[in-house]
Design a protein around this motif. Structure first.
Motif, PDB file in Angstrom:
ATOM      1  N   UNK A 372     -22.807 -20.782   2.081  1.00  0.00           N
ATOM      2  CA  UNK A 372     -21.858 -19.779   2.543  1.00  0.00           C
ATOM      3  C   UNK A 372     -21.080 -20.237   3.751  1.00  0.00           C
ATOM      4  N   UNK A 373     -21.776 -20.869   4.702  1.00  0.00           N
ATOM      5  CA  UNK A 373     -21.085 -21.330   5.902  1.00  0.00           C
ATOM      6  C   UNK A 373     -20.132 -22.477   5.604  1.00  0.00           C
ATOM      7  N   UNK A 374     -20.492 -23.325   4.650  1.00  0.00           N
ATOM      8  CA  UNK A 374     -19.579 -24.409   4.293  1.00  0.00           C
ATOM      9  C   UNK A 374     -18.282 -23.869   3.719  1.00  0.00           C
ATOM     10  N   UNK A 375     -18.377 -22.811   2.927  1.00  0.00           N
ATOM     11  CA  UNK A 375     -17.152 -22.201   2.409  1.00  0.00           C
ATOM     12  C   UNK A 375     -16.308 -21.627   3.533  1.00  0.00           C
ATOM     13  N   UNK A 607     -22.608 -17.403  -1.366  1.00  0.00           N
ATOM     14  CA  UNK A 607     -23.939 -16.930  -0.980  1.00  0.00           C
ATOM     15  C   UNK A 607     -24.776 -16.558  -2.209  1.00  0.00           C
ATOM     16  N   UNK A 608     -24.104 -16.135  -3.292  1.00  0.00           N
ATOM     17  CA  UNK A 608     -24.822 -15.660  -4.475  1.00  0.00           C
ATOM     18  C   UNK A 608     -25.048 -16.731  -5.519  1.00  0.00           C
ATOM     19  N   UNK A 672     -23.863  -9.552   0.976  1.00  0.00           N
ATOM     20  CA  UNK A 672     -24.533 -10.545   0.127  1.00  0.00           C
ATOM     21  C   UNK A 672     -26.028 -10.257   0.018  1.00  0.00           C
ATOM     22  N   UNK A 673     -26.654  -9.843   1.111  1.00  0.00           N
ATOM     23  CA  UNK A 673     -28.086  -9.529   1.054  1.00  0.00           C
ATOM     24  C   UNK A 673     -28.355  -8.315   0.177  1.00  0.00           C
ATOM     25  N   UNK A 680     -25.302  -2.928  -6.913  1.00  0.00           N
ATOM     26  CA  UNK A 680     -23.971  -3.264  -7.405  1.00  0.00           C
ATOM     27  C   UNK A 680     -23.017  -3.380  -6.231  1.00  0.00           C
ATOM     28  N   UNK A 681     -21.931  -4.141  -6.369  1.00  0.00           N
ATOM     29  CA  UNK A 681     -20.994  -4.290  -5.245  1.00  0.00           C
ATOM     30  C   UNK A 681     -20.441  -2.957  -4.756  1.00  0.00           C
ATOM     31  N   UNK A 682     -20.110  -2.055  -5.690  1.00  0.00           N
ATOM     32  CA  UNK A 682     -19.533  -0.778  -5.264  1.00  0.00           C
ATOM     33  C   UNK A 682     -20.553   0.038  -4.469  1.00  0.00           C
ATOM     34  N   UNK A 683     -21.791   0.088  -4.938  1.00  0.00           N
ATOM     35  CA  UNK A 683     -22.817   0.852  -4.238  1.00  0.00           C
ATOM     36  C   UNK A 683     -23.150   0.216  -2.885  1.00  0.00           C
ATOM     37  N   UNK A 684     -23.193  -1.122  -2.832  1.00  0.00           N
ATOM     38  CA  UNK A 684     -23.516  -1.803  -1.583  1.00  0.00           C
ATOM     39  C   UNK A 684     -22.453  -1.541  -0.523  1.00  0.00           C
ATOM     40  N   UNK A 685     -21.170  -1.614  -0.940  1.00  0.00           N
ATOM     41  CA  UNK A 685     -20.079  -1.386   0.014  1.00  0.00           C
ATOM     42  C   UNK A 685     -20.095   0.060   0.485  1.00  0.00           C
TER      43      UNK A 685
END
Length: 868
Positions: A372-375, A607-608, A672-673, A680-685
Motif C-alpha cells: 500500500x505504501x509503495x503505491x 492493500x487488498x 482497508x481493514x 462491503x465497501x458501502x457499509x464500511x464507508x
C-alpha cells in the motif's frame, strides 16, 4: 621566689625488705644495675608489662586506688619515651600473654626492642647514683614507666634526679622507634593518678587549681609561676589563663607544649603537686589533665563568613565537575542513539539471519503495508526526489513537510526519503510537550535524543536548597535551573555529539584530510546526520518556549553545517517561529494533501491484493491452472509476489463510495481493514462516516468543557458545519464568515482555534485566507449527516437563534441607554440632537423587527423539537 614544699604524701609501709621481682627480666635488671645477685623468689606467668614489686603487699595497690604508695626514703621517677605512642592502644588492649613470647622475652633482656633495656641503661650507674629499684609500673598510654626506688639518707631525691638527668644528657639513650628522640627521666613531685580511661595524651594540659585542705580556698597561680614550674619539662608555646569574668570552677589555666612527650612528662610528674605561692596564705593543689586543643579553622571561618562569594563559587565548581565528568558520557550515549550502536536489528548477526530467512519467514501483514505504501509513494515520487536532492546540497536552511494529520508525512520521510541514511535522529515533540511537569518534560526530551544519565529529580532538590539559602543569607545560590536552561543544555550536548557523528567517517587517507572540521562538513553534506522533528508546534500555546529553543537549536545546526533538519508539522502557522530563528533564509516547504480518488482507490486495492479471499474465484482458479502447469506436464508454484485480481463487483462498489470517504491516508487504511474483515465497501464507508459524525457531535457540539478553555463557541462550530454541508462546492468564503453575526466577536481567533482542532481547513490565496473547507474529506459527509438529523439540527438551530436574539437584545439595550442620556440634552438644544435621535429610533425599530423574526423562528424550531 617560690617556697614550695610537699604537704601530703601517701602512707608508707614499714618493714620493707629486699625487692622481689615478678619476672626473670626484671630480676636481671636489678642484678645488672646494682651488681648484686638476687635469687628469684618465684616464677609466675603474667602480662609482660605488669608492674614489678618487692612485696606482695604492694601488688595491685595502685590498681585499686589509682595512686602509688611510697615508704620513707622512697621516691618515684618517670621515664619517658619507652613505648611508641601510636601503638599504645594496641599494647593496652592486646597484652603479651603468650607463653612462647614470654620465654623469648626472658631469654634476652637486652633485646633491641625491649623497653626494659632502656630503663636498665638509664639507671645502670651504681657508682654515681646509689639507688635501689623496688618497683616498675609501665604506662603504655603515656609511652613511659614509673620507677620506684630507695635512696640513701644523705642524698635527696632531687639530687638523684639531677645526677640522672645530667648523665642522660651527656649519654643520650635513643629508642628504636624514635631515633631522633631520647629517653628522659623526671622526679615525680606530686601524686600521679594511674587511670585507665580512654584519655590519650595531648600537647595541651589543663591545670586546675583545687584546694589542698578542706578549710582553705585555693589561690590561682600566675602565668609567671606556671612558667617557672613547667618550663623544665620542655618548650612551652603558650600559657592561657582563665578569663576573669568566667564563672567556671575550679579555676584553671592552659599550658601548651611544643611536643606531646613534654606534656606527658609534666602531667605525670606534677599531678597532685601542692605549693604555696609567695604572698599567698593558702596552699594550692595542681590537678592536671590532657585537653584537646581547638584548632583555629581559619579557612572554614572565612567560607562561612562570606556566603555571597562562596555559594556562587561552589555552584560553579559543581557545574564544572558535572561538565567534566558527565558530559562526555552523555555525548557517547547520544552518538550511540543516533548511530544505533545497541539496537539488535542493526547488528550483523540479525542482518545475516534476516537475509538467510527472508524467503522462509515472510510476514503477510508487512507485505500488505509495504504494497500500500509503495503505491502511495509512487504517486509522490517527485516530492521524494526533491527532498533527497536537498539533503545532498550544502544549503543552510530547513526542510518543512506540512500536511494534515494522517497524510503520511512521517512514513514519507523515514521510509522513503531517509531509507538509505544511517545517521538519523527522530525527535517527537508530542510526548515531550504532553509530559507532566518540568521533570517529566526534561526526562522525555532526554529520552528522545538519547541523553543519559539525566537527573531530572535533582532540580527539585536544588530548588529547595536555593530557597533555603536565599531565605537565610539573602543571596540566590542559583543551584536550580529553569526549564529553558535545561532544554538548552540537553540540545547543546546533542549538537556536540552530532558533530562527532558527522566526522566519524572521516579518514586520514582522504584527499581533503587537511581540511578543518567545519570545512569538511561543509564540503560533504551527504555525511551530515539528519534530524527529523515530528509534531512540531503540537500544543504550542502551552509550552511555546520548548519550540522556540528547538527552532533556535535547529537554526544553529544548519548554519554551522552540522546536520540537516526536517520539520514535520500539521500547523499552518509554522513559518512564524521558524522565521524568528532563521530570518534571512527561505525554507524548502513541501505540502502533503489528500489523495485524489484514483490514487486513493489504487492504495486501497494494493492493500487488498495480498488477501486472496477478495480474488475472483473463476479468474483465480484459471490463473492458478495456467501458472502451475507447463507444456511438459510439470507443476510449478505460483509466484507469491504476483497480486491476486479482485472481484469486479467489489471494485465497482468501491468506485461509488470512495469519493465520499476522500483521500486522507488514515481513513483509507481504516477502510482497508474493514474490508478485510468482510464488510462491503458501502457499509464500511457508511460506518466510518457515522463514527466521524458522532465524534464531531461529542467534541464540538456537546462538549462540557468550560467556555474559558475554548476560544470558540458551540454556535460558531455549528454555523460552519451547517453552511459547509449546504455548500455545493464544499467550501464557504472566508470573508462571509467574518461578517456573519455569529462571528461578531473575535472571528479570526475562533476560526484559528477551529482550524487547530482540525474541524475546518483554511485555504489561502496569495498569502490571504480565501475559503474554508472541512478539516478532512470524510468530515464533509459527516457534516451532511449531522445536518440531515432533524433532532440535532433543531437543537443546534435553537442555540444559534437564542444567541442571535441575545445579541440583538443587547444592541437594543445600548440604544435605549443612549436615548435616555440624550433626553437631558434635547431640552436645551433640540435641533442639534434630533438627527441622532431619529437614527437611534430607526435602529431600535429595525432591531425590534429582527428580534421578533428570531423569536418566530425559535417558536418554529421549538415546535420541531417537541414533535421530534
Amino acid at each position: 621566689m617560690i617556697s614550695a614544699h610537699i604537704l601530703s604524701r601517701q602512707a608508707t609501709r614499714p618493714g620493707q625488705g629486699a625487692p622481689r621481682f615478678t619476672t626473670h627480666s626484671t630480676a636481671l635488671l636489678v642484678q645488672r644495675s646494682f651488681g648484686q645477685g638476687l635469687p628469684l623468689a618465684h616464677r609466675r606467668t603474667t602480662r609482660a608489662w605488669e608492674s614489678t614489686s618487692s612485696s606482695t603487699a604492694y601488688t595491685g595497690s595502685h590498681k585499686e586506688s589509682g595512686h602509688i604508695d611510697t615508704a620513707p626514703h622512697e621516691s618515684l621517677l618517670f621515664f619517658n619515651n619507652l613505648f611508641p605512642l601510636k601503638l599504645s592502644s594496641i599494647l593496652v588492649w592486646r597484652p603479651w600473654t603468650s607463653e612462647d613470647l614470654l620465654q623469648r622475652f626472658e631469654r634476652s633482656s637486652y633485646s633491641f626492642i625491649d623497653p626494659i633495656r632502656l630503663v636498665k641503661q638509664a639507671i645502670n650507674t651504681h657508682d654515681q647514683v646509689p639507688i635501689q629499684v623496688t618497683q616498675i609500673i609501665p604506662r603504655l598510654k603515656d609511652g613511659g614507666a614509673f620507677v620506684k626506688f630507695t635512696h640513701p639518707g644523705g642524698m635527696s631525691a632531687a639530687e638523684v634526679e639531677s645526677k640522672l638527668s645530667r648523665l642522660l644528657q651527656n649519654n643520650p639513650i635513643k629508642p628504636w622507634f624514635n631515633p631522633f628522640g631520647r629517653v628522659k627521666a623526671g622526679l615525680v613531685e606530686g601524686v600521679p593518678w594511674l587511670e585507665d580511661l580512654y584519655r590519650l595524651p595531648r600537647s595541651r594540659i589543663r591545670v586546675e587549681f583545687v584546694v589542698a585542705k578542706d578549710d582553705a580556698s585555693p589561690a590561682e597561680l600566675s602565668q609567671e609561676t606556671l612558667y617557672s614550674i613547667f618550663r623544665k619539662y620542655g618548650k612551652i608555646t603558650e600559657i592561657t589563663s582563665q578569663p576573669t569574668d568566667s564563672k567556671v570552677l575550679p579555676r584553671f589555666a592552659y599550658i601548651d607544649f611544643v611536643l606531646v612527650r613534654d606534656a606527658i612528662m609534666a602531667r605525670n610528674c606534677m599531678h597532685g603537686f601542692v605549693l604555696r605561692e609567695q604572698g599567698s596564705k593558702n596552699a594550692t593543689k595542681l590537678r592536671l589533665s590532657y585537653e584537646q586543643r581547638v584548632k583555629a579553622h581559619h579557612i572554614w571561618a572565612w567560607f562561612t563568613s562570606h556566603p555571597r562569594i562562596v555559594i556562587p563559587l561552589v555552584a560553579a565548581l559543581i557545574a564544572a565537575f558535572t561538565v567534566a565528568v558527565f558530559d562526555p558520557i552523555r555525548e557517547f550515549f547520544v552518538k550511540a542513539h543516533v548511530q544505533k550502536y545497541f539496537e539488535f536489528t542493526n547488528s550483523r548477526l540479525y542482518k545475516w539471519f534476516k537475509s538467510q530467512t527472508s524467503d522462509i519467514l515472510a510476514f503477510r501483514r508487512r507485505k500488505t503495508e509495504d504494497a500500500g505504501l509503495n503505491a502511495l509513494f509512487t504517486h509522490r515520487k517527485d516530492l521524494i526526489d526533491s527532498i533527497q536532492t536537498g539533503l545532498i546540497e550544502s544549503v543552510d536552511t530547513f526542510t518543512v513537510v506540512h500536511g494534515p494529520r494522517g497524510s503520511g508525512k512521517k512514513e514519507l520521510i523515514l521510509d522513503q526519503v531517509l531509507k538509505e541514511r544511517s545517521n538519523v535522529l527522530l525527535i517527537d515533540c508530542k510526548p515531550v510537550v504532553e509530559a507532566r511537569g518540568e521533570a517529566g518534560t526534561i526526562s522525555r526530551l532526554a529520552f528522545e535524543v538519547g541523553y543519559r544519565p539525566v537527573f531530572s529529580w535533582s532540580n527539585n532538590i536544588s530548588s529547595l536548597v536555593d530557597l533555603a539559602v536565599q531565605s537565610t543569607t539573602g543571596v540566590k545560590a542559583n543551584f536550580s535551573e529553569n526549564l529553558e536552561s535545561q532544554v538548552v543544555k540537553i540540545l547543546q550536548t546533542t549538537a556536540s555529539a552530532l558533530k562527532q557523528v558527522g566526522l566519524s567517517e572521516r579518514k586520514k587517507e582522504d584527499k581533503d584530510a587537511d581540511l578543518s572540521e567545519d570545512a569538511y562538513l561543509e564540503a560533504h553534506p551527504e555525511r551530515r546526520p539528519v534530524i527529523v522533528i515530528d509534531h512540531f508546534l503540537h500544543k504550542s500555546e502551552e509550552k511555546g518556549v520548548i519550540y522556540d529553543r528547538i527552532a533556535d537549536w535547529a537554526a544553529a545546526l544548519v548554519q554551522s553545517n552540522i546536520a540537516h533538519v526536517i520539520f514535520l508539522t500539521d500547523d499552518a502557522s509554522y513559518s512564524k517561529p521558524l522565521q524568528r530563528s532563521l530570518p534571512d533564509r527561505v525554507f524548502r516547504s513541501v505540502t502533503l494533501g489528500d489523495l485524489s480518488p484514483d490514487v486513493a482507490k489504487k492504495f486501497v486495492i494494493s492493500q487488498l491484493q495480498t488477501d486472496t479471499k477478495f480474488a475472483h474465484d473463476g479468474q483465480q482458479q484459471k490463473d492458478s491452472d495456467s501458472d502451475n502447469q507447463d507444456h511438459d506436464g510439470k507443476n510449478h508454484k505460483k509466484d507469491s509476489n504476483t497480486p491476486a485480481p479482485l472481484d469486479p463487483a467489489l471494485l465497482k462498489e468501491l468506485d461509488t463510495c470512495i469519493t465520499a470517504l476522500g483521500g486522507r491516508l488514515t481513513d483509507l487504511q481504516v477502510l482497508a481493514r474493514r474490508l478485510k474483515i468482510g464488510q462491503s465497501p458501502r457499509k464500511a464507508v457508511q460506518e466510518i462516516i457515522d463514527s466521524t459524525a458522532s465524534d464531531i457531535l461529542r467534541m464540538f457540539l456537546l462538549s462540557k468543557s468550560p467556555s474559558s478553555d475554548k476560544k470558540y463557541t458551540t454556535e460558531q462550530a455549528w454555523y460552519l458545519i451547517s453552511h459547509l454541508a449546504a455548500s455545493p462546492t464544499s467550501s464557504i468564503p472566508y470573508n462571509s464568515v467574518l461578517l456573519s453575526n455569529t462571528f461578531a466577536s473575535s472571528p479570526e481567533t475562533a476560526l484559528e482555534a477551529l482550524a487547530n482542532a482540525e474541524l475546518i481547513t483554511i485555504k489561502s490565496q496569495n498569502g490571504m485566507p480565501s475559503e474554508i473547507k472541512a478539516g478532512k474529506p470524510v468530515y464533509q459527509a459527516a457534516f451532511q449527516k449531522l445536518v440531515s438529523d432533524e433532532k440535532v439540527k433543531a437543537r443546534m438551530d435553537l442555540l444559534v437563534l437564542t444567541e442571535l436574539a441575545k445579541m440583538e437584545t443587547q444592541r437594543i439595550e445600548k440604544v435605549e441607554q443612549e436615548l435616555v442620556m440624550l433626553q437631558g440634552l434635547m431640552a436645551r438644544r433640540p435641533g442639534d440632537m434630533s438627527e441622532r435621535v431619529e437614527y437611534l429610533l430607526e435602529k431600535m425599530k429595525g432591531g425590534q423587527a429582527k428580534l421578533k423574526g428570531l423569536e418566530n423562528e425559535m417558536g418554529v424550531v421549538k415546535g420541531r423539537l417537541i414533535k421530534g
